[in-house]
Write an enzyme that holds these catalytic residues in place. Structure first.
Site, PDB file in Angstrom:
ATOM      1  N   LYS A   1      -9.803   1.818  -1.657  1.00 33.52           N
ATOM      2  CA  LYS A   1      -9.786   1.126  -0.342  1.00 33.52           C
ATOM      3  C   LYS A   1     -11.209   1.200   0.477  1.00 33.52           C
ATOM      4  CE  LYS A   1      -7.289   0.482   3.747  1.00 33.52           C
ATOM      5  NZ  LYS A   1      -5.990   0.723   4.524  1.00 33.52           N
TER       6      LYS A   1
ATOM      7  N   GLU B   1       0.921  -1.040   0.008  1.00 31.89           N
ATOM      8  CA  GLU B   1      -0.016   0.142   0.080  1.00 31.89           C
ATOM      9  C   GLU B   1       0.944   1.316   0.162  1.00 31.89           C
ATOM     10  OE1 GLU B   1      -2.057   0.069   3.767  1.00 31.89           O
ATOM     11  OE2 GLU B   1      -3.502   1.635   3.232  1.00 31.89           O
TER      12      GLU B   1
ATOM     13  N   CYS C   1      -5.001  -3.566   2.426  1.00 31.29           N
ATOM     14  CA  CYS C   1      -4.590  -3.792   3.969  1.00 31.29           C
ATOM     15  C   CYS C   1      -5.859  -4.019   4.917  1.00 31.29           C
ATOM     16  CB  CYS C   1      -4.086  -2.595   4.340  1.00 31.29           C
ATOM     17  SG  CYS C   1      -2.964  -2.877   5.966  1.00 31.29           S
TER      18      CYS C   1
ATOM     19  N   VAL D   1       0.286  -2.583  10.600  1.00 34.05           N
ATOM     20  CA  VAL D   1       0.637  -2.483  11.760  1.00 34.05           C
ATOM     21  C   VAL D   1       0.162  -3.170  13.097  1.00 34.05           C
ATOM     22  CG1 VAL D   1       1.295   0.016  11.365  1.00 34.05           C
ATOM     23  CG2 VAL D   1      -0.690  -0.489  12.230  1.00 34.05           C
TER      24      VAL D   1
HETATM   25  C1  ACM Z   1      -3.900  -0.345   7.137  1.00 33.75           C
HETATM   26  O1  ACM Z   1      -4.848  -0.530   6.819  1.00 33.75           O
HETATM   27  N1  ACM Z   1      -2.951   0.273   6.630  1.00 33.75           N
HETATM   28  C2  ACM Z   1      -3.381  -0.970   8.388  1.00 33.75           C
END
Ligand code: ACM
Length: 266
Positions: free
Chosen positions: A109, A38, A142, A169
């Site tokens: 996203k 990402e 992510c 993370v």
């Molecule tokens: C994330 O969605 N970058 C943790």
């Protein structure tokens, strides 16, 4: 064709340097589907809207997508990678899929994480699956992993492989993706970044562990937490078409959507 990922530590704001790094690694790869992290060309930890405006790019004409298209054409690659997108409608946390034929598609996203909500609009593309020479590839980004609906929708739309650019993370995704792949009988390629960004509080430590998972929920390969790594493996995605667990159970046919109404807000 091979499939794989390039896990590395992008430098915040150093777009040219990050693109040159990716280019120098991808130059050595041919005939593959490759997933990048990402926000791989910009870094992740934006401090204010001014930075988002400065580093976001139009798709496909911005430098990141253009660079990916060029190397995809030259080396017969399919590449999925994330970037902050500037569009007429606002700024999005997006991923592009490019191939030898150019831009194949854009995914924005759906489930924004943490302070992304300060800077980006929630994605409005929905989940997409694209046909490639390697098979049918669906994209999520992510934190989408936290919502089982993301992988489910991609699988129901025919994805054999889920390409998953990430900047993880939280600690849970690598193990959780084993279940996402098992319950949907798909391959998963999660490409995470490594390193720490400390541009503000809290600092963000990225957990690496980019990985490839099989439709049986087996871990085919997992990278380390800290090292840069290009990894490629041979893969025949056709086993992801088989949704039978045994002669009696098919994980798609056995679903009972009439009892899942609450999932639709009903
Ligand atoms: C994330 O969605 N970058 C943790």
């Amino acid at each position: 064709m091979k499939i794989g990922f390039f896990q590395f530590n992008p430098d915040f704001g150093q777009k040219e340097r990050n693109l040159e790094k990716v280019n120098s690694v991808l130059r050595e790869v041919r005939d593959a589907l490759l997933v990048l992290p990402e926000f791989f060309s910009t870094g992740y930890q934006f401090i204010d809207m001014r930075e988002v405006e400065e580093f976001s790019e139009e798709i496909p004409n911005g430098p990141t997508t253009s660079a990916l298209i060029e190397i995809a054409k030259t080396n017969n690659l399919y590449i999925v990678g994330g970037l902050p997108e500037k569009s007429d409608r606002g700024y999005y946390n997006s991923a592009v899929m490019v191939g030898p034929e150019g831009l194949i598609g854009v995914y924005r996203k759906t489930h924004l994480f943490f302070e992304e909500k300060l800077f980006f609009k929630p994605g409005d593309t929905g989940f997409h699956v694209w046909q490639t020479e390697v098979g049918k590839v669906g994209v999520m980004i992510c934190f989408d992993w936290f919502f089982p609906e993301s992988a489910r929708v991609l699988a129901l739309k025919g994805a054999e492989i889920i390409a998953h650019p990430s900047n993880l993370v939280l600690p849970w995704c690598p193990q959780a993706m084993l279940v996402r792949c098992l319950e949907n009988r798909v391959y998963g390629i999660t490409c995470n970044r490594i390193g720490v960004e400390e541009r503000k509080t809290p600092p963000l430590r990225y957990i690496g562990q980019s990985q490839i998972v099989s439709p049986e929920g087996s871990l085919l390969y997992r990278a380390s937490e800290e090292d840069e790594e290009l990894y490629l493996m041979d893969l025949d995605p056709s086993s992801a078409k088989d949704k039978n667990l045994n002669p009696y159970n098919n994980v798609f046919d056995d679903r009972r959507p009439s009892y899942y109404g609450v999932l639709m807000g009903g």
